[in-house]
Every structure is written in C-alpha cells, then in structure tokens.
Design a protein around this motif. Structure first.
Motif, PDB file in Angstrom:
ATOM      1  N   ASN A  98       0.825  -1.212   0.000  1.00  0.00           N
ATOM      2  CA  ASN A  98       0.000   0.000   0.000  1.00  0.00           C
ATOM      3  C   ASN A  98       0.859   1.262   0.000  1.00  0.00           C
ATOM      4  N   GLY A  99       2.000   1.200   0.684  1.00  0.00           N
ATOM      5  CA  GLY A  99       2.901   2.347   0.697  1.00  0.00           C
ATOM      6  C   GLY A  99       3.483   2.636  -0.674  1.00  0.00           C
ATOM      7  N   ILE A 100       3.770   1.599  -1.453  1.00  0.00           N
ATOM      8  CA  ILE A 100       4.275   1.786  -2.817  1.00  0.00           C
ATOM      9  C   ILE A 100       3.233   2.489  -3.671  1.00  0.00           C
ATOM     10  N   ARG A 101       1.978   2.098  -3.505  1.00  0.00           N
ATOM     11  CA  ARG A 101       0.910   2.734  -4.272  1.00  0.00           C
ATOM     12  C   ARG A 101       0.815   4.223  -3.944  1.00  0.00           C
ATOM     13  N   SER A 102       0.894   4.577  -2.672  1.00  0.00           N
ATOM     14  CA  SER A 102       0.870   5.990  -2.280  1.00  0.00           C
ATOM     15  C   SER A 102       2.073   6.737  -2.844  1.00  0.00           C
ATOM     16  N   THR A 103       3.213   6.063  -2.876  1.00  0.00           N
ATOM     17  CA  THR A 103       4.430   6.681  -3.404  1.00  0.00           C
ATOM     18  C   THR A 103       4.276   7.040  -4.876  1.00  0.00           C
ATOM     19  N   PHE A 104       3.708   6.141  -5.656  1.00  0.00           N
ATOM     20  CA  PHE A 104       3.513   6.418  -7.074  1.00  0.00           C
ATOM     21  C   PHE A 104       2.476   7.514  -7.297  1.00  0.00           C
ATOM     22  N   VAL A 105       1.439   7.546  -6.479  1.00  0.00           N
ATOM     23  CA  VAL A 105       0.428   8.594  -6.622  1.00  0.00           C
ATOM     24  C   VAL A 105       1.042   9.966  -6.367  1.00  0.00           C
ATOM     25  N   VAL A 106       1.846  10.083  -5.297  1.00  0.00           N
ATOM     26  CA  VAL A 106       2.503  11.355  -4.993  1.00  0.00           C
ATOM     27  C   VAL A 106       3.468  11.739  -6.117  1.00  0.00           C
ATOM     28  N   GLY A 107       4.228  10.763  -6.618  1.00  0.00           N
ATOM     29  CA  GLY A 107       5.165  11.059  -7.692  1.00  0.00           C
ATOM     30  C   GLY A 107       4.482  11.551  -8.946  1.00  0.00           C
ATOM     31  N   LEU A 108       3.405  10.891  -9.337  1.00  0.00           N
ATOM     32  CA  LEU A 108       2.690  11.276 -10.552  1.00  0.00           C
ATOM     33  C   LEU A 108       2.019  12.636 -10.404  1.00  0.00           C
ATOM     34  N   LEU A 109       1.284  12.829  -9.296  1.00  0.00           N
ATOM     35  CA  LEU A 109       0.561  14.086  -9.115  1.00  0.00           C
ATOM     36  C   LEU A 109       1.510  15.255  -8.843  1.00  0.00           C
ATOM     37  N   GLY A 110       2.439  15.059  -7.902  1.00  0.00           N
ATOM     38  CA  GLY A 110       3.363  16.129  -7.572  1.00  0.00           C
ATOM     39  C   GLY A 110       4.289  16.471  -8.721  1.00  0.00           C
ATOM     40  N   GLY A 111       4.874  15.435  -9.353  1.00  0.00           N
ATOM     41  CA  GLY A 111       5.746  15.684 -10.491  1.00  0.00           C
ATOM     42  C   GLY A 111       4.995  16.251 -11.674  1.00  0.00           C
ATOM     43  N   GLY A 112       3.770  15.761 -11.904  1.00  0.00           N
ATOM     44  CA  GLY A 112       2.972  16.272 -13.021  1.00  0.00           C
ATOM     45  C   GLY A 112       2.604  17.729 -12.835  1.00  0.00           C
ATOM     46  N   LEU A 113       2.194  18.108 -11.619  1.00  0.00           N
ATOM     47  CA  LEU A 113       1.830  19.502 -11.352  1.00  0.00           C
ATOM     48  C   LEU A 113       3.047  20.416 -11.494  1.00  0.00           C
ATOM     49  N   ALA A 114       4.175  20.009 -10.923  1.00  0.00           N
ATOM     50  CA  ALA A 114       5.394  20.816 -11.035  1.00  0.00           C
ATOM     51  C   ALA A 114       5.810  20.967 -12.494  1.00  0.00           C
ATOM     52  N   GLY A 115       5.691  19.886 -13.259  1.00  0.00           N
ATOM     53  CA  GLY A 115       6.039  19.964 -14.669  1.00  0.00           C
ATOM     54  C   GLY A 115       5.109  20.883 -15.428  1.00  0.00           C
ATOM     55  N   LEU A 116       3.810  20.818 -15.146  1.00  0.00           N
ATOM     56  CA  LEU A 116       2.840  21.676 -15.831  1.00  0.00           C
ATOM     57  C   LEU A 116       3.107  23.147 -15.553  1.00  0.00           C
ATOM     58  N   ILE A 117       3.334  23.484 -14.282  1.00  0.00           N
ATOM     59  CA  ILE A 117       3.592  24.877 -13.927  1.00  0.00           C
ATOM     60  C   ILE A 117       4.912  25.354 -14.521  1.00  0.00           C
ATOM     61  N   GLY A 118       5.969  24.577 -14.325  1.00  0.00           N
ATOM     62  CA  GLY A 118       7.285  24.992 -14.800  1.00  0.00           C
ATOM     63  C   GLY A 118       7.355  25.107 -16.312  1.00  0.00           C
TER      64      GLY A 118
END
Length: 306
Positions: A98-118
């Motif tokens: 379950n922790g791995i799943r949360s890790t991927f969700v944070v990576g996708l959402l956080g990295g995606g948002l940062a990429g979109l803004i930047g």
C-alpha cells in the motif's frame, strides 16, 4: 545556439542537458531500438514496473487492511507473513504494498503539477520575452530561493497535510522553478529558428506556435524532466512522512519508517519493519535517475551506444 547549461533540480539531481528534436516515423523506431538495447533504460523500467505491479496487485489478494492486527506481534518474516509483523501484529508486507501505491500517486501528481507549472511559465517567458519574461523570471527566482522543505513544514503547521493529493499539491507548487528556468532557456533558443518564424508569419497564434512547433522539438527533454520531477516528489514526500508531517489516513513508505523509529524497531531488532520501505524508496528513485541517464544516451546520438 542551444543553451547546454546544466540545470539542477530541487533534489540536487542534474536536469537533462539539452533538448532533442522530436522523433517521428523511422526516427521513432530508431529511438525505440536503441532504448531496448540500453541497459540503463531497460533495467530502470523493469524496476519501476515491478514496484508498480506490486503496489497495484498485492492489496487485492488479502482480506484484511494494512493497519489491522492480524498476527503475533513482532513476528519475523515467514510463509504466513512475508515481511513479518509490527509490534502490534500488523502485516508489514501489506503495508509495504500500500505504501508503494501511495508513493507512485505522490510522484505522478506532484511531479505532473510541477512539470505543468514549470513548463507553462518557461514556454511563455522564453517565447514572449521582454516585460513578461522579466516578471515570470522574477517569480521563478523568488520561489527558487525559498527553502521548500521549511515552507512545507510551515504549511503543514497552519493548513495541515491531510491526504496524499494535498501533499502532492504542496510538493508540486514548490518544485517547478528549475524546470521553468531550463525550459525558458531552450525556448529562448528555439524561438529564433526558421520553422518558428515561418509559423509566426503564417498567422499562427503564439500559444499554437509553442504547442505545435516549439514543444515537439523538446519532447524528449520534457519527458526526462518529468522523470526527475517524479523522483524529486517521491523523495520529498518520504521526507515529510518520515518526520511526521505527511497524511496519516493512508499508509506510505515514509510513514512506515516513521512508525518503526517511533516504536524502537531498530533497538528491538525488527529490521523487517524499516529495511523494506527504505530499500524501496532508494530503488525507485535510483531506478528513475538511472533510466533518465539511459534516455539521455538514447536521445543524444553523441552518447548513444551503437
């Protein structure tokens, strides 16, 4: 001239050095051919996919939750509990999945948002120039000098990080400046190319020029940038969880290590409680950066292995 200055992300990892022209038709097949032959790309992809499949599939094969007391306390790894149990009898393997799943969700959402803004700020600043560039560059520099971890700690104290999407939102809002600077430099170089001038003379609007002419010429560069942002978001989330500033309504790898430290797993010799999450974070982030290096070799003919 193309700006080849090496940019550094918030996590200290170097950004890709330069953009590569888009791949289409036969060139796409060439890139795929060299990617499949590159050990770094293949190895990193296999590691990421293995963790992703584990995080998605494993929780569906159990009939209890990750925080339920299902076994004898402090039990070592066995056939019944692959990663042993915590001091409360919780299944460490199920928490791990379950922790791995949360890790991927944070990576996708956080990295995606940062990429979109930047990328948005970088494209607009680099293409428009002038006053718009100065204002956006000033905003980028202000956010860049802010200590991201300290700001996130303050935000948690006043707002609270109550869920994984909210944690990803905060991480994304403070991880984009280096992306904006890198994309701005490349856009500034590409906007003077002949194909951009032709598009502009044909009456194409600025946003259409960026979307159809400039962005495709940086597609491989942008993809590698997202990989770095993904890894940076995973590390930042693990740090916040480990120091107790992450969401507590879900299981994460960082929260597993926090609980292990809090309940003296190291002193009690419960290595199976804190080693797996730490090793998983290291493996995921390491695989992402190794894959990024391999993709740089694939997209750059000068570094490509024949």
């Amino acid at each position: 001239m193309t700006d080849t200055t090496e940019h550094v992300s918030a996590t200290g990892a170097p950004a890709p050095a330069e953009p590569v022209t888009p791949v289409a038709g036969p060139r796409r097949r060439d890139v795929l051919h060299f990617a499949l032959r590159n050990r770094k790309v293949v190895g990193g992809t296999v590691v990421i996919l293995a963790f992703l499949v584990l995080g998605l599939v494993a929780p569906f094969f159990t009939d209890h939750g990750p925080n339920e007391y299902v076994g004898p306390p402090s039990s070592p790894p066995s056939a019944d509990f692959w990663f042993g149990t915590t001091t409360f009898g919780q299944d460490v393997f199920l928490q791990f999945a379950n922790g791995i799943r949360s890790t991927f969700v944070v990576g996708l959402l956080g990295g995606g948002l940062a990429g979109l803004i930047g990328m948005t700020i970088g494209f607009v600043a680099g293409y428009r120039g002038g006053l718009v560039d100065e204002l956006l560059n000033m905003l980028t520099n202000i956010v860049l000098v802010l200590p991201a971890l300290a700001v996130l700690i303050i935000l948690h104290a006043y707002v609270g990080i109550t869920s994984v999407p909210m944690q990803a939102l905060f991480i994304g809002l403070f991880s984009w400046p280096w992306v904006a600077r890198a994309v701005r430099a490349q856009t500034f170089s590409l906007r003077s190319r002949e194909f951009v001038d032709l598009a502009r003379l044909s009456g194409m609007r600025p946003l259409a020029v960026i979307r159809r002419e400039i962005a495709p010429n940086m597609s491989s560069y942008l993809f590698m940038t997202f990989i770095l942002l993904f890894g940076g978001a995973v590390l930042m989330a693990a740090t916040l969880d480990f120091i107790g500033l992450g969401p507590t309504d879900v299981v994460s790898l960082g929260l597993m290590m926090n609980s292990a430290v809090h309940w003296s797993a190291l002193h009690l010799g419960l290595w199976w409680w804190f080693v797996p999450p730490g090793a998983a974070i290291t493996a995921i982030v390491g695989a992402l950066y190794v894959m990024n290096v391999g993709l740089d070799e694939v997209f750059n003919p000068k570094l490509r292995e024949m």
